[in-house]
Design an enzyme around this catalytic site. Structure first.
Site, PDB file in Angstrom:
ATOM      1  N   ASP A   2      42.877  32.602  45.049  1.00 35.16           N
ATOM      2  CA  ASP A   2      42.908  32.495  46.515  1.00 35.16           C
ATOM      3  C   ASP A   2      43.196  31.090  47.030  1.00 35.16           C
ATOM      4  OD1 ASP A   2      40.569  31.304  45.720  1.00 35.16           O
ATOM      5  OD2 ASP A   2      39.275  32.377  47.123  1.00 35.16           O
TER       6      ASP A   2
ATOM      7  N   THR B 288      41.062  29.375  39.462  1.00 35.48           N
ATOM      8  CA  THR B 288      40.083  30.361  39.921  1.00 35.48           C
ATOM      9  C   THR B 288      40.584  31.760  39.592  1.00 35.48           C
ATOM     10  OG1 THR B 288      39.041  31.470  41.801  1.00 35.48           O
ATOM     11  CG2 THR B 288      40.990  30.218  42.326  1.00 35.48           C
TER      12      THR B 288
ATOM     13  N   ARG C 130      28.430  23.736  40.331  1.00 36.42           N
ATOM     14  CA  ARG C 130      28.909  23.750  41.725  1.00 36.42           C
ATOM     15  C   ARG C 130      28.297  22.571  42.497  1.00 36.42           C
ATOM     16  NH1 ARG C 130      31.712  28.538  42.232  1.00 36.42           N
ATOM     17  NH2 ARG C 130      30.850  30.381  41.195  1.00 36.42           N
TER      18      ARG C 130
ATOM     19  N   ASP D  55      39.891  34.130  41.283  1.00 35.00           N
ATOM     20  CA  ASP D  55      40.087  34.779  42.586  1.00 35.00           C
ATOM     21  C   ASP D  55      41.544  34.669  43.074  1.00 35.00           C
ATOM     22  OD1 ASP D  55      37.355  35.089  42.452  1.00 35.00           O
ATOM     23  OD2 ASP D  55      36.907  33.451  43.824  1.00 35.00           O
TER      24      ASP D  55
ATOM     25  N   MET E  88      35.379  41.142  41.172  1.00 37.23           N
ATOM     26  CA  MET E  88      35.132  39.878  41.886  1.00 37.23           C
ATOM     27  C   MET E  88      36.326  39.522  42.779  1.00 37.23           C
ATOM     28  SD  MET E  88      33.197  37.327  39.252  1.00 37.23           S
ATOM     29  CE  MET E  88      31.404  37.324  39.159  1.00 37.23           C
ATOM     30  N   GLY E  89      36.275  38.319  43.367  1.00 34.97           N
ATOM     31  CA  GLY E  89      37.400  37.869  44.191  1.00 34.97           C
ATOM     32  C   GLY E  89      37.001  37.135  45.445  1.00 34.97           C
ATOM     33  N   ARG E  90      35.678  37.060  45.666  1.00 37.43           N
ATOM     34  CA  ARG E  90      35.159  36.380  46.862  1.00 37.43           C
ATOM     35  C   ARG E  90      35.789  36.981  48.127  1.00 37.43           C
ATOM     36  NH1 ARG E  90      31.385  32.083  45.960  1.00 37.43           N
ATOM     37  NH2 ARG E  90      32.863  30.664  45.035  1.00 37.43           N
TER      38      ARG E  90
ATOM     39  N   GLY F 222      33.147  27.778  39.440  1.00 44.38           N
ATOM     40  CA  GLY F 222      32.976  28.852  38.453  1.00 44.38           C
ATOM     41  C   GLY F 222      33.948  28.654  37.294  1.00 44.38           C
TER      42      GLY F 222
ATOM     43  N   HIS G 136      30.660  39.027  35.739  1.00 43.46           N
ATOM     44  CA  HIS G 136      31.149  37.855  34.994  1.00 43.46           C
ATOM     45  C   HIS G 136      31.938  38.206  33.746  1.00 43.46           C
ATOM     46  CE1 HIS G 136      28.125  36.260  37.706  1.00 43.46           C
ATOM     47  NE2 HIS G 136      28.804  35.129  37.635  1.00 43.46           N
TER      48      HIS G 136
ATOM     49  N   ASP H 125      38.954  25.562  45.440  1.00 40.26           N
ATOM     50  CA  ASP H 125      38.910  24.949  46.771  1.00 40.26           C
ATOM     51  C   ASP H 125      37.796  23.900  46.895  1.00 40.26           C
ATOM     52  OD1 ASP H 125      40.037  25.310  49.560  1.00 40.26           O
ATOM     53  OD2 ASP H 125      37.895  25.509  49.936  1.00 40.26           O
TER      54      ASP H 125
HETATM   55  O1  F6P Z   1      35.008  32.083  42.474  1.00 41.84           O
HETATM   56  C1  F6P Z   1      34.882  32.776  41.283  1.00 41.84           C
HETATM   57  C2  F6P Z   1      33.756  33.767  41.353  1.00 41.84           C
HETATM   58  O2  F6P Z   1      33.702  34.458  40.118  1.00 41.84           O
HETATM   59  C3  F6P Z   1      33.843  34.752  42.514  1.00 41.84           C
HETATM   60  O3  F6P Z   1      34.749  35.791  42.293  1.00 41.84           O
HETATM   61  C4  F6P Z   1      32.403  35.188  42.620  1.00 41.84           C
HETATM   62  O4  F6P Z   1      32.064  35.620  43.922  1.00 41.84           O
HETATM   63  C5  F6P Z   1      31.646  33.943  42.274  1.00 41.84           C
HETATM   64  O5  F6P Z   1      32.517  33.110  41.534  1.00 41.84           O
HETATM   65  C6  F6P Z   1      30.397  34.179  41.465  1.00 41.84           C
HETATM   66  O6  F6P Z   1      29.749  32.977  41.317  1.00 41.84           O
HETATM   67  P1  F6P Z   1      28.549  32.728  40.298  1.00 41.84           P
HETATM   68  O7  F6P Z   1      29.137  32.545  38.936  1.00 41.84           O
HETATM   69  O8  F6P Z   1      27.913  31.486  40.814  1.00 41.84           O
HETATM   70  O9  F6P Z   1      27.658  33.934  40.348  1.00 41.84           O
END
Ligand code: F6P
Length: 358
Positions: free
Chosen positions: A129, A125, A72, A127, A169-171, A10, A278, A103
């Site tokens: 994390d 990130t 990704r 996140d 967000m934050g996974r 991301g 986003h 990661d």
């Molecule tokens: O890892 C960053 C992140 O923004 C997370 O917080 C979120 O769950 C994910 O990416 C969203 O991914 P995408 O942009 O593929 O919807």
């Protein structure tokens, strides 16, 4: 030296600042030549590149996103994918690769390092994390965006006597939620690290309103989990899409709406939800993130010239250090008890339930 650069996973604010710093230091101080791989590992796999010279990085410091674009894509998931990457790197005469990502990106970097590719990682990130580093760039910007949103939601909640739920967000970690929730003065903060009981959340809000407050703000991490009858310990996250990406992640999201409905049903307070999504990832990086990203970019190119490989630049306290990529991957860095206790300390304790007392 001929150095390749890519941004994977991301996007996040500060990616361009890393690229700029690495290229400027490399060109001005080491006489390096750079090749930009487009769209993360896809660019290495499919040989999609762009010239990365001083002109290409001019004016990009305050810009969000990434001039190299991202994806990704996981070459390890393709038949012969990693070998194909190595062939393209050799064909272009790349002597070292700087991989900027989280990661997932680092896990591919680690595999290529084992296959003798010289690779250095930079932790990115929103996140926050990634293990092995105190902060990832992009996180501070996301927290500031979320905090401003919470401030705005506060005034409309107050005007309408409402409960407002803000989903961030934050996974699988609650860093953005706990930082923005504390900074924004949220009344309830829900994070994946502590599965919650929805009845207790409702009780907390009812007690606050009984004290004379007539509105509340709840901040929920997208990965926050309801304690369920099935798994009382870990609960289950709300997902918006069951299918997995190439790194095995489901798409989280939707907990805000579910919470709003359940809170209104239990308390009778009018409740609305807002999903920041986003918006937290886009736009210009904060000064903190520009600074951290610049130090990371510079640290990475210095590591390349020290002959390091299989390492990632990291922040320990206020120092930029080099750590093995293996230390960063495979384990999500979670919010610790120290921060959780700050959030708990700001709010009323509920009386213990009978079964907890027994
Ligand atoms: O890892 C960053 C992140 O923004 C997370 O917080 C979120 O769950 C994910 O990416 C969203 O991914 P995408 O942009 O593929 O919807």
């Amino acid at each position: 030296m001929k150095v390749g650069v890519l941004t994977g996973g991301g996007d996040c604010p500060g990616l361009n600042a890393v690229i700029r710093a690495a290229v400027r230091k490399g060109v001005f101080h080491y006489n390096d030549e750079f090749v930009g791989f487009l769209e993360g590992w896809r660019g290495v796999l499919d040989d999609k590149t762009m010239k990365l010279d001083l002109g290409a990085v001019a004016g990009i410091l305050p810009r969000g996103g990434t001039i190299l674009r991202t994806s990704r894509t996981n070459p390890a998931k393709r038949e012969g994918g990693l070998q194909q990457c190595i062939e393209h790197l050799q064909k272009l005469g790349i002597e070292a690769l700087i991989a900027i990502g989280g990661d997932d990106t680092m896990s591919v970097a680690a595999k290529l390092h084992e296959m003798k590719v010289k690779v250095v990682g930079v932790p990115k990130t929103i996140d926050n994390d990634l293990s092995g580093t105190d902060f990832c760039f992009g996180f501070d910007t996301a927290v500031n965006v979320a905090t401003e949103a919470i401030d705005r939601v506060h005034t409309t909640a107050e005007a309408h006597n409402r409960v407002m739920v803000v989903e961030v967000m934050g996974r699988d970690s609650g860093w953005i939620a706990i930082y923005s929730g504390i900074a924004g003065g949220a009344d309830v903060i829900l994070i994946p690290e502590r599965p919650f009981d929805i009845d207790e959340v409702a009780e907390q809000l009812k007690r606050r309103h009984a004290r004379g407050r007539y509105f509340s703000v709840v901040v929920a991490a997208e990965g926050a989990r309801f304690k369920s009858d099935v798994d009382k310990e870990h609960g289950a996250p709300v997902v918006s899409e069951m299918s997995k990406d190439e790194f095995g992640h489901v798409r989280l999201g939707g907990i805000g709406n579910v919470l709003a409905r359940e809170i209104e049903r239990r308390t009778g307070f009018e409740t609305r939800s807002v999903v920041l999504g986003h918006i937290q990832r886009g736009g210009s990086p904060t000064a903190f993130d520009r600074m951290l990203a610049t130090r990371y970019g510079m640290g990475a190119i210095d590591m390349v010239h020290k002959g390091e490989s299989g390492c990632m630049v990291a922040l320990h306290g206020t120092d930029i250090v080099s750590i093995p990529i293996a230390e960063a991957i495979g384990k999500t860095r979670l919010v610790g008890d120290d921060l959780i206790n700050v959030a708990i300390g700001l709010h009323e304790m509920l009386p213990k339930k009978k079964e907890e007392v027994a």
